[in-house]
Design a protein around this motif. Structure first.
Motif, PDB file in Angstrom:
ATOM      1  N   LEU A 248      14.975  -4.210  -0.692  1.00 34.79           N
ATOM      2  CA  LEU A 248      13.652  -4.809  -0.550  1.00 34.79           C
ATOM      3  C   LEU A 248      13.370  -5.825  -1.650  1.00 34.79           C
ATOM      4  O   LEU A 248      12.694  -6.821  -1.412  1.00 34.79           O
ATOM      5  CB  LEU A 248      12.573  -3.726  -0.544  1.00 34.79           C
ATOM      6  CG  LEU A 248      12.493  -2.868   0.714  1.00 34.79           C
ATOM      7  CD1 LEU A 248      11.503  -1.729   0.514  1.00 34.79           C
ATOM      8  CD2 LEU A 248      12.103  -3.712   1.912  1.00 34.79           C
ATOM      9  N   GLN A 249      13.877  -5.589  -2.840  1.00 34.70           N
ATOM     10  CA  GLN A 249      13.642  -6.523  -3.948  1.00 34.70           C
ATOM     11  C   GLN A 249      14.457  -7.799  -3.802  1.00 34.70           C
ATOM     12  O   GLN A 249      13.961  -8.889  -4.045  1.00 34.70           O
ATOM     13  CB  GLN A 249      13.993  -5.875  -5.281  1.00 34.70           C
ATOM     14  CG  GLN A 249      12.902  -5.053  -5.873  1.00 34.70           C
ATOM     15  CD  GLN A 249      13.265  -4.579  -7.272  1.00 34.70           C
ATOM     16  OE1 GLN A 249      14.426  -4.578  -7.657  1.00 34.70           O
ATOM     17  NE2 GLN A 249      12.269  -4.166  -8.015  1.00 34.70           N
TER      18      GLN A 249
ATOM     19  N   HIS B 181      15.317   0.290  -2.206  1.00 37.20           N
ATOM     20  CA  HIS B 181      14.511  -0.427  -3.199  1.00 37.20           C
ATOM     21  C   HIS B 181      15.195  -1.738  -3.595  1.00 37.20           C
ATOM     22  O   HIS B 181      14.546  -2.793  -3.650  1.00 37.20           O
ATOM     23  CB  HIS B 181      14.292   0.460  -4.416  1.00 37.20           C
ATOM     24  CG  HIS B 181      13.525  -0.179  -5.510  1.00 37.20           C
ATOM     25  ND1 HIS B 181      12.203  -0.537  -5.378  1.00 37.20           N
ATOM     26  CD2 HIS B 181      13.888  -0.549  -6.752  1.00 37.20           C
ATOM     27  CE1 HIS B 181      11.779  -1.094  -6.499  1.00 37.20           C
ATOM     28  NE2 HIS B 181      12.789  -1.118  -7.349  1.00 37.20           N
TER      29      HIS B 181
ATOM     30  N   THR C  59       4.646  -2.780   2.550  1.00 41.45           N
ATOM     31  CA  THR C  59       6.013  -2.331   2.265  1.00 41.45           C
ATOM     32  C   THR C  59       6.055  -1.538   0.973  1.00 41.45           C
ATOM     33  O   THR C  59       6.705  -0.491   0.904  1.00 41.45           O
ATOM     34  CB  THR C  59       6.960  -3.540   2.173  1.00 41.45           C
ATOM     35  OG1 THR C  59       6.873  -4.301   3.366  1.00 41.45           O
ATOM     36  CG2 THR C  59       8.393  -3.104   1.976  1.00 41.45           C
ATOM     37  N   ASP C  60       5.357  -2.012  -0.043  1.00 42.19           N
ATOM     38  CA  ASP C  60       5.291  -1.280  -1.309  1.00 42.19           C
ATOM     39  C   ASP C  60       4.612   0.074  -1.131  1.00 42.19           C
ATOM     40  O   ASP C  60       5.054   1.078  -1.687  1.00 42.19           O
ATOM     41  CB  ASP C  60       4.541  -2.096  -2.367  1.00 42.19           C
ATOM     42  CG  ASP C  60       5.330  -3.308  -2.838  1.00 42.19           C
ATOM     43  OD1 ASP C  60       6.556  -3.356  -2.592  1.00 42.19           O
ATOM     44  OD2 ASP C  60       4.712  -4.213  -3.433  1.00 42.19           O
ATOM     45  N   GLY C  61       3.548   0.115  -0.348  1.00 43.70           N
ATOM     46  CA  GLY C  61       2.858   1.377  -0.098  1.00 43.70           C
ATOM     47  C   GLY C  61       3.732   2.359   0.671  1.00 43.70           C
ATOM     48  O   GLY C  61       3.780   3.550   0.354  1.00 43.70           O
TER      49      GLY C  61
ATOM     50  N   PHE D 231       7.017   2.388   0.750  1.00 39.99           N
ATOM     51  CA  PHE D 231       8.079   2.813  -0.153  1.00 39.99           C
ATOM     52  C   PHE D 231       7.565   3.878  -1.129  1.00 39.99           C
ATOM     53  O   PHE D 231       8.250   4.843  -1.428  1.00 39.99           O
ATOM     54  CB  PHE D 231       8.638   1.613  -0.927  1.00 39.99           C
ATOM     55  CG  PHE D 231       9.773   1.963  -1.832  1.00 39.99           C
ATOM     56  CD1 PHE D 231      11.020   2.240  -1.321  1.00 39.99           C
ATOM     57  CD2 PHE D 231       9.580   2.037  -3.203  1.00 39.99           C
ATOM     58  CE1 PHE D 231      12.071   2.574  -2.147  1.00 39.99           C
ATOM     59  CE2 PHE D 231      10.622   2.366  -4.033  1.00 39.99           C
ATOM     60  CZ  PHE D 231      11.871   2.636  -3.509  1.00 39.99           C
ATOM     61  N   GLY D 232       6.336   3.714  -1.602  1.00 40.66           N
ATOM     62  CA  GLY D 232       5.745   4.713  -2.489  1.00 40.66           C
ATOM     63  C   GLY D 232       5.569   6.057  -1.800  1.00 40.66           C
ATOM     64  O   GLY D 232       5.829   7.108  -2.394  1.00 40.66           O
TER      65      GLY D 232
ATOM     66  N   GLN E 240       3.898  -7.482   2.087  1.00 39.10           N
ATOM     67  CA  GLN E 240       4.466  -7.024   0.821  1.00 39.10           C
ATOM     68  C   GLN E 240       3.744  -5.770   0.321  1.00 39.10           C
ATOM     69  O   GLN E 240       4.371  -4.812  -0.114  1.00 39.10           O
ATOM     70  CB  GLN E 240       4.380  -8.133  -0.236  1.00 39.10           C
ATOM     71  CG  GLN E 240       4.914  -7.744  -1.584  1.00 39.10           C
ATOM     72  CD  GLN E 240       6.402  -7.501  -1.581  1.00 39.10           C
ATOM     73  OE1 GLN E 240       7.135  -8.166  -0.883  1.00 39.10           O
ATOM     74  NE2 GLN E 240       6.846  -6.529  -2.358  1.00 39.10           N
ATOM     75  N   ARG E 241       2.427  -5.772   0.402  1.00 44.44           N
ATOM     76  CA  ARG E 241       1.660  -4.605  -0.051  1.00 44.44           C
ATOM     77  C   ARG E 241       1.920  -3.384   0.830  1.00 44.44           C
ATOM     78  O   ARG E 241       2.040  -2.270   0.325  1.00 44.44           O
ATOM     79  CB  ARG E 241       0.171  -4.926  -0.067  1.00 44.44           C
ATOM     80  CG  ARG E 241      -0.219  -5.829  -1.199  1.00 44.44           C
ATOM     81  CD  ARG E 241      -1.693  -6.090  -1.221  1.00 44.44           C
ATOM     82  NE  ARG E 241      -2.032  -7.011  -2.294  1.00 44.44           N
ATOM     83  CZ  ARG E 241      -3.165  -7.664  -2.363  1.00 44.44           C
ATOM     84  NH1 ARG E 241      -4.081  -7.497  -1.434  1.00 44.44           N
ATOM     85  NH2 ARG E 241      -3.386  -8.485  -3.354  1.00 44.44           N
TER      86      ARG E 241
END
Length: 145
Positions: A85-86, A82, A25-27, A29-30, A22-23
């Protein structure tokens, strides 16, 4: 010493892997979002310079719409990713909006670069545009959109 009946306080490998995934993927995406913003600033800056120093003809201004539509497509793609992914599913309405922008961009490219009018290509693009527009209007709003 721990008794055999007390539960373990260390998280399992699966839960640690899920948190790491999860982290990451968030990174990722950022990073994609920062890249799209940087590209948008560069393209818009180049468009402003082109309008400022270039000829103000109809063909030149129509040609400037192509990179702007490309940026809109990238923004819609990032928005769709986004949401996917959510919610862990691909929302239909943003995806159709992305296709709609792609058809508009292709229609613009065909119109501005054509030396002669190919009515079959133009007819298919306009028909696709009308079908996608009807789908966008008739589809119900989803909570994730």
């Amino acid at each position: 010493m721990m008794s055999p009946s007390s539960p373990s306080t260390t998280p399992s490998l699966q839960s640690r892997l899920l948190v790491w995934l999860q982290r990451s993927t968030d990174g990722l995406f950022g990073l994609v979002l920062v890249g799209v913003w940087l590209m948008a600033f560069v393209v818009i800056g180049l468009m402003v310079v082109s309008v400022w120093h270039g000829p103000l003809t109809y063909g030149h201004l129509i040609g400037l719409l192509d990179p702007l539509l490309f940026l809109l497509m990238l923004g819609e793609l990032v928005h769709t990713l986004h949401l996917a992914l959510q919610t862990h599913h691909l929302p239909l309405k943003p995806f159709i909006a992305l296709l709609w922008l792609a058809v508009i961009r292709r229609l613009l490219v065909v119109i501005t670069t054509a030396t002669s009018w190919n009515l079959t290509t133009l007819g298919l693009l306009v028909a696709g545009l009308l079908i996608l527009s009807a789908m966008l209007v008739l589809l119900p709003n989803q909570s994730a959109d």
